[in-house]
Design an enzyme around this catalytic site. Structure first.
Site, PDB file in Angstrom:
ATOM      1  N   LEU A   2      22.109  23.443  -7.644  1.00 57.09           N
ATOM      2  CA  LEU A   2      20.516  23.698  -6.910  1.00 57.09           C
ATOM      3  C   LEU A   2      19.796  24.720  -7.277  1.00 57.09           C
ATOM      4  O   LEU A   2      20.163  25.849  -7.456  1.00 57.09           O
ATOM      5  CB  LEU A   2      21.005  24.161  -5.692  1.00 57.09           C
ATOM      6  CG  LEU A   2      20.192  23.947  -4.724  1.00 57.09           C
ATOM      7  CD1 LEU A   2      19.504  22.897  -4.484  1.00 57.09           C
ATOM      8  CD2 LEU A   2      20.167  24.284  -3.297  1.00 57.09           C
ATOM      9  N   CYS A  83      28.928  17.922  -2.404  1.00 60.22           N
ATOM     10  CA  CYS A  83      28.422  20.006  -1.818  1.00 60.22           C
ATOM     11  C   CYS A  83      29.230  20.471  -0.826  1.00 60.22           C
ATOM     12  O   CYS A  83      28.890  19.523   0.539  1.00 60.22           O
ATOM     13  CB  CYS A  83      27.046  19.999  -1.872  1.00 60.22           C
ATOM     14  SG  CYS A  83      26.288  21.474  -2.080  1.00 60.22           S
ATOM     15  N   GLY A 196      34.838  21.091 -14.708  1.00 58.21           N
ATOM     16  CA  GLY A 196      35.689  22.347 -15.474  1.00 58.21           C
ATOM     17  C   GLY A 196      35.477  21.877 -17.172  1.00 58.21           C
ATOM     18  O   GLY A 196      36.131  21.905 -18.077  1.00 58.21           O
ATOM     19  N   GLY A 216      28.241  20.277 -15.614  1.00 54.67           N
ATOM     20  CA  GLY A 216      27.016  20.911 -15.646  1.00 54.67           C
ATOM     21  C   GLY A 216      26.680  22.101 -16.040  1.00 54.67           C
ATOM     22  O   GLY A 216      26.416  22.167 -16.910  1.00 54.67           O
ATOM     23  N   ARG A 217      28.040  22.883 -15.256  1.00 54.32           N
ATOM     24  CA  ARG A 217      27.495  24.844 -15.188  1.00 54.32           C
ATOM     25  C   ARG A 217      27.529  25.083 -17.302  1.00 54.32           C
ATOM     26  O   ARG A 217      26.254  26.074 -17.692  1.00 54.32           O
ATOM     27  CB  ARG A 217      27.860  25.836 -14.785  1.00 54.32           C
ATOM     28  CG  ARG A 217      27.581  25.296 -13.428  1.00 54.32           C
ATOM     29  CD  ARG A 217      28.777  26.363 -12.085  1.00 54.32           C
ATOM     30  NE  ARG A 217      27.571  26.188 -11.282  1.00 54.32           N
ATOM     31  CZ  ARG A 217      27.284  25.136  -9.882  1.00 54.32           C
ATOM     32  NH1 ARG A 217      27.554  23.865 -10.600  1.00 54.32           N
ATOM     33  NH2 ARG A 217      25.973  25.085  -9.224  1.00 54.32           N
TER      34      ARG A 217
END
Length: 310
Positions: A2, A83, A196, A216-217
């Protein structure tokens, strides 16, 4: 993701990979219905293939928003059932919906009935005390009866109370074997793992058991590690662009947005990690961070930062 994977960030990622599927940040049905479609759904044609991730639990609202998203040109509708934040729970969507598989199935069916593009689900492997594999199996089995063929599984359970969203990404252990078991039990479904994944070697390992991996990150903080994705997983045979070539391509986009009075800082914040773990990478981040937000800042801020590597 987000407030991270907005249209500027996704356009930047397209400078690195032309074929990986990109996902929007989660957009609630209320935001689309009441907050303005254009502001939340506008994207660049270069982003294709791009999926929109929705948050909601009302079948009628989700159906309405799914149709709007299809009309905007998105390639996939993804419902977030993973989420764990308090804000999401208070709205009765996100991971708390794992306790209501029939409602999720109803939501998926409602969307599938009004669009011609794929409708998919992103979920966890469990929540709170509903963390036995039997519960996940029942959830998948129930939801797939709505016609869903693709499940993206974040291979951690979520604690809906007691842990922050950040802690929910780190403290519950990763259990990839659970996702692998889902694929064994439902071989006709497309199962994609999330959580991960930080290297392409890990993707290779997961692909021995599953149909794909969502990153993702790591893709945000260290985006250039995806430069080999097209050749490695999409059967391409292209020259891999250098970091400088990626930046130069993105600069063309930045200038087009500056011409439309888009604030420079909204774009440069997404490219801070381009020179992650590289010599002078900290200087790159510092220059952008200290100068992109100054009044009247333009493309020269990025160009000056690039001289560190030329």
């Amino acid at each position: 993701m987000l407030d991270w994977t907005d249209r500027h960030q996704r356009r930047f990622m397209r400078c690195i990979s032309k074929h990986a599927v990109l996902y929007t940040e989660m957009i609630t049905t209320g935001a689309i219905i009441h907050g303005g479609e254009e502001r939340h759904l506008k994207f660049n044609d270069e982003e294709h293939p791009v999926a929109v991730q929705l948050g909601g639990s009302d079948p009628n609202d989700l159906a309405h928003c799914a149709k709007v998203c299809e009309d905007y040109g998105y390639d996939e509708i993804n419902l977030n059932v993973g989420c764990p934040s308090d804000r999401v729970q208070n709205g009765r969507f996100g991971a708390c919906l794992m306790a209501e598989p029939q409602l999720v199935a109803d939501c998926m069916a409602a969307m599938a009935n009004v669009v011609d593009i794929p409708v998919t689900v992103k979920t966890r492997i469990g929540i709170d005390d509903l963390d036995a594999y039997e519960h996940l199996h029942h959830f998948i089995d129930t939801v797939r009866q709505s016609g869903v063929k693709t499940f993206i599984i974040h291979a951690r359970k979520a604690w809906l109370s007691g842990l922050s969203p950040k802690e929910n990404r780190e403290i519950p252990p990763l259990k990839y074997d659970v996702a692998y078991q889902v694929k064994k039990d439902f071989p006709d479904l497309e199962i994609i793992v999330n959580g991960g994944v930080t290297t392409l070697e890990q993707v290779d390992e997961h692909m021995q058991h599953l149909d794909g991996a969502m990153i993702g990150r790591e893709a945000y903080h260290n985006p250039y590690f995806l430069a080999e994705v097209d050749n490695r997983f999409y059967d391409q045979n292209n020259a891999i662009p250098s970091r400088i070539e990626v930046a130069d391509e993105f600069c063309n986009y930045v200038q087009s947005q500056l011409d439309q009075d888009v604030y420079l800082g909204h774009m440069t914040r997404h490219i801070l990690g381009l020179f992650y773990a590289q010599p002078k990478g900290k200087l790159w981040r510092r220059h952008l961070s200290e100068n992109a937000y100054k009044k009247g800042a333009g493309l020269e801020v990025i160009e000056e930062a690039l001289t560190l590597f030329k």
